[in-house]
Design an enzyme around this catalytic site. Structure first.
Site, short mmCIF file in Angstrom:
data_model
loop_
_atom_site.label_atom_id
_atom_site.label_comp_id
_atom_site.label_asym_id
_atom_site.label_seq_id
_atom_site.Cartn_x
_atom_site.Cartn_y
_atom_site.Cartn_z
N ASP A 146 46.99 29.83 -33.83
CA ASP A 146 47.76 30.41 -32.48
C ASP A 146 48.99 29.40 -32.67
O ASP A 146 49.25 28.48 -33.50
CB ASP A 146 46.75 29.84 -31.25
C1 BGC Z 1 48.99 31.92 -27.11
C2 BGC Z 1 48.26 33.42 -27.59
C3 BGC Z 1 49.59 34.24 -27.91
C4 BGC Z 1 50.59 33.29 -28.74
C5 BGC Z 1 51.97 34.13 -29.20
C6 BGC Z 1 50.06 31.22 -27.65
O1 BGC Z 1 50.33 30.18 -27.03
O2 BGC Z 1 47.80 31.21 -27.01
O3 BGC Z 1 47.47 33.87 -26.98
O4 BGC Z 1 49.20 35.29 -28.68
O5 BGC Z 1 51.13 32.25 -27.88
O6 BGC Z 1 52.58 34.42 -27.88
#
Ligand code: BGC
Length: 718
Positions: A271
């Site tokens: 993530d």
């Molecule tokens: C979130 C994810 C997301 C990613 C990209 C992160 O902060 O936890 O769910 O896919 O950002 O935007």
């Protein structure tokens, strides 16, 4: 064709091997990196200080359309030595241009077929309009805590239901056969966040999670396993740590469980910034240590924090073995080949209007909203006869909001609010003869404007019917949107008090991305409709329900607490000692009645259903169950039959009940249908022990259908 990896007639693994052997360490490292365009001030954002790297494995959050996307792709495919196409990722959570209900609302429909269809539309739209090949969804985390802002992104508290919806999204995005993935308009799914992030202490985002093996196996892992079995090609590891080991560095979860137990052979992305955040978790502040921890645990691509740039140094020093690097790169390349990106790196450049929000997409959005909105109270006021309603006061902070319906992760939908409609527009459309007064009454946050409450009260006094448009704005749930309270925010409660004082019939229309403590609404309103965030056509679907054009059929995918202090409260909790004892003792001043405000699976209809006896019979090594359901009312209606199983006696304590299947059926007035369930002992009667091994014990079981009817049966062993 003499370049073997470019030859589509060869099997993917042969192509991957051929390509890998031609790549330098630098090129391999780039395949594991992501860049963003136009997103925040993060270090991987393409801009003057950080030029676009055509060797990069993936770009995310790109919103400049297919033409610009193709231009970047051309640089990768035509101007680099090996011509490896870029993978384009985006958070397509509940639609791209067409605004569908949020995942939690979809779960309430108990209709995974609709979810498969809407995911198909979302895939086509994001692919054609934005050149996306990879959607960062579904988020499949079971959640027991409505304070957590991201509860909106998942499919509720039940692992079985979440698994059924997860599989539906995977089929919708990727197609039903592995070969569909390479067809135009298909995208790779990404199951996230692996795993247990939703168990954050007190619902605080990014907090510690203490997860026993049993909790993982019973609640958090099953939807992921369902998604892997459905063929999901990617997963995203999570921010939290799993009982002491950060998820991004957790080899037991990312390798032992995911790959060795479940046989997953796609790739895992971290993530956003999670690898460098190993520093925040007190694990290590050394980029090389962080990279090794993440890669060796089974994390393949690094989302956006650039830490993996130390890979060449790690290989040169011998700390990272070539085989460990190659394994991660091969997984990423495999998915690129499977997506057909080497053969078809570009997307057609067509105007948005030709590829998005087609009439059939908008019709589907309406169908989804109709099945996602739950009727939680009706004292007989509904359905309304529009001809008999002369003066309506539409009151509340969400009366004219579009975004409240569109929801938190609205991708490109919010940029195109033209597809959405609000309550005011729809009240006018459905009650053309009525005199309509619209007053906000208060803001969504406490703005101290008590005069506005008074104006709304006066409007209500002059009306025959008051529609209270309450709840939360779209931005009040989602990532980093946890709340300490789950009441109606701002001055809405004071507004409710004023409206109740008018004595006028009150219908609450609740728009929100989480279960709210709606006890006072249930006490004082004649009817309560819970819309969640049901997308572009939510307001219209709500009006259809108000006037009886649609018979509501949604059920709650989460238990509703009476107050925040009851959290966590969920239907499949374990049995406890002193089962006769009350939850809250009467000598406490703030004593609450026992049990939740509304149970999981609750939802009203304009018709009535009767369940016959549940019958169970042995069929070889399995059991066959059936129940007859009759529509005993005067309207056609849809009913979700939820099958609950209880393991009455077991060596390890068991949930008081757990869902083992559901089916939504449609019944004409007077019609009866028989719903069947196959119980496979290994799958349905077994449970995880404290080490995570599945145990199957002989014993007594109870099976009920939607809590209406119940049978007991014995299992003597296989
Ligand atoms: C979130 C994810 C997301 C990613 C990209 C992160 O902060 O936890 O769910 O896919 O950002 O935007």
């Amino acid at each position: 064709m003499n370049v073997r990896y470019k030859d589509p007639s060869l099997p993917v693994d042969v192509r991957v091997k051929d390509l890998l052997r031609r790549m330098t360490v630098e090129e391999k490292m780039c395949q594991l990196l992501q860049q963003t365009i136009g997103k925040d001030a993060n270090p991987e954002n393409i801009g003057p200080d950080n030029p676009f790297n055509p060797l990069v494995g993936s770009v995310l959050s790109f919103t400049e359309g297919a033409k610009a996307r193709n231009a970047y792709q051309r640089a990768a495919v035509e101007k680099t030595r090996l011509g490896i196409p870029i993978l384009w990722g985006y958070d397509v959570i509940h639609g791209w241009r067409t605004g569908f209900p949020v995942s939690l609302a979809q779960a309430g429909s108990f209709n995974p077929d609709l979810t498969e269809r809407l995911s198909r539309v979302a895939a086509r739209e994001c692919w054609a309009d934005g050149g996306v090949n990879w959607s960062f969804s579904p988020m499949v985390e079971v959640c027991h805590d409505p304070r957590w802002g991201r509860v909106v992104e998942g499919y509720g508290e039940d692992p079985y239901t979440a698994g059924a919806f997860t599989a539906a999204v995977v089929r919708g995005y990727q197609g039903r056969k592995p070969s569909d993935l390479a067809k135009p308009g298909h995208v790779a799914a990404c199951l996230k966040h692996f795993v247990g992030y939703s168990a954050s202490e007190a619902g605080r985002d990014y907090s510690y999670t203490d997860l026993s093996e049993r909790a993982l196996r019973e609640w958090y892992l099953p939807p992921f396993e369902a998604g892997v079995r459905a063929g999901a090609r990617t997963l995203m590891s999570s921010f939290n740590d799993i009982t002491g080991t950060p998820a991004v560095a957790n080899r037991r979860i990312l390798t032992d469980v995911l790959r060795e137990e479940w046989g997953f052979d796609g790739f895992v992305v971290s993530d956003w910034g999670a690898v460098s955040q190993l520093k925040d978790q007190g694990y290590s502040d050394d980029p090389e240590e962080q990279t090794l921890a993440a890669l060796l645990a089974g994390n393949d691509m690094d989302m956006c924090d650039g830490v993996f740039q130390c890979i060449p140094a790690l290989v040169a020093s011998g700390r990272l073995k070539k085989a460990d690097l190659d394994r991660a790169v091969a997984r990423v390349l495999t998915v690129k080949f499977e997506l057909g990106l080497f053969e078809n790196p570009y997307v057609p450049e067509r105007p948005t209007a030709e590829t998005c929000q087609l009439p059939s997409d908008r019709a589907l959005a309406l169908d989804c909203a109709r099945e996602s909105i739950a009727l939680l109270k009706n004292d007989g006021l509904l359905p309304l006869d529009p001809k008999k309603v002369r003066r309506i006061a539409l009151v509340g902070p969400l009366a004219e909001s579009y975004h409240a319906h569109i929801g938190s992760w609205s991708a490109m939908v919010a940029a195109d609010a033209t597809g959405a409609s609000n309550y005011l527009e729809q009240v006018r459309a459905f009650f053309p003869k009525a005199k309509i007064a619209c007053e906000k009454g208060c803001g969504i946050v406490d703005d101290g404007d008590f005069d506005a409450i008074e104006r709304a009260g006066a409007a209500a006094e002059a009306a025959d019917l008051v529609l209270f448009a309450c709840g939360e704005e779209g931005w009040q749930t989602g990532e980093y949107k946890s709340r300490v309270d789950i009441d109606l925010p701002g001055l809405q409660d004071a507004l409710l008090t004023r409206l109740v004082a008018t004595g006028k019939p009150l219908v609450a229309l609740v728009t929100t991305g989480r279960p709210l403590a709606i006890g006072r609404l249930l006490d004082h309103c004649a009817a309560v409709l819970y819309l969640w965030q049901s997308g572009a056509r939510a307001a219209e679907a709500a009006m259809e329900i108000l006037v009886g054009l649609t018979n509501p059929s949604a059920k709650l995918p989460m238990t509703f607490p009476r107050a925040v202090g009851q959290i966590p409260v969920y239907y499949n909790a374990h049995s406890r000692s002193r089962s006769w004892a009350k939850d809250y003792t009467a000598d406490l001043e703030d004593a609450l009645p026992d049990g939740p405000l509304l149970p999981f699976g609750f939802g009203l209809s304009y018709t009535t259903f009767e369940y016959g006896p549940v019958k169970v019979s042995r069929r070889g090594g399995a059991f066959a169950a059936s129940v007859a359901v009759t529509n005993t009312g005067k309207r056609a209606g849809k009913e979700t039959v939820l099958w609950y199983l209880t393991d009455v006696w077991a060596t390890y304590t068991q949930p008081v009940r757990r869902v083992v299947g559901f089916e939504k059926i449609e019944l004409a007035p007077g019609e009866t249908k028989t719903v069947r369930l196959r119980i496979d002992p290994l799958r349905d009667l077994s449970y995880p022990d404290t080490e995570g091994r599945r145990v199957l014990e002989a014993g007594e079981f109870r099976l009920s259908a939607s809590l209406h009817s119940e049978a007991r049966f014995r299992f003597e062993g296989l």
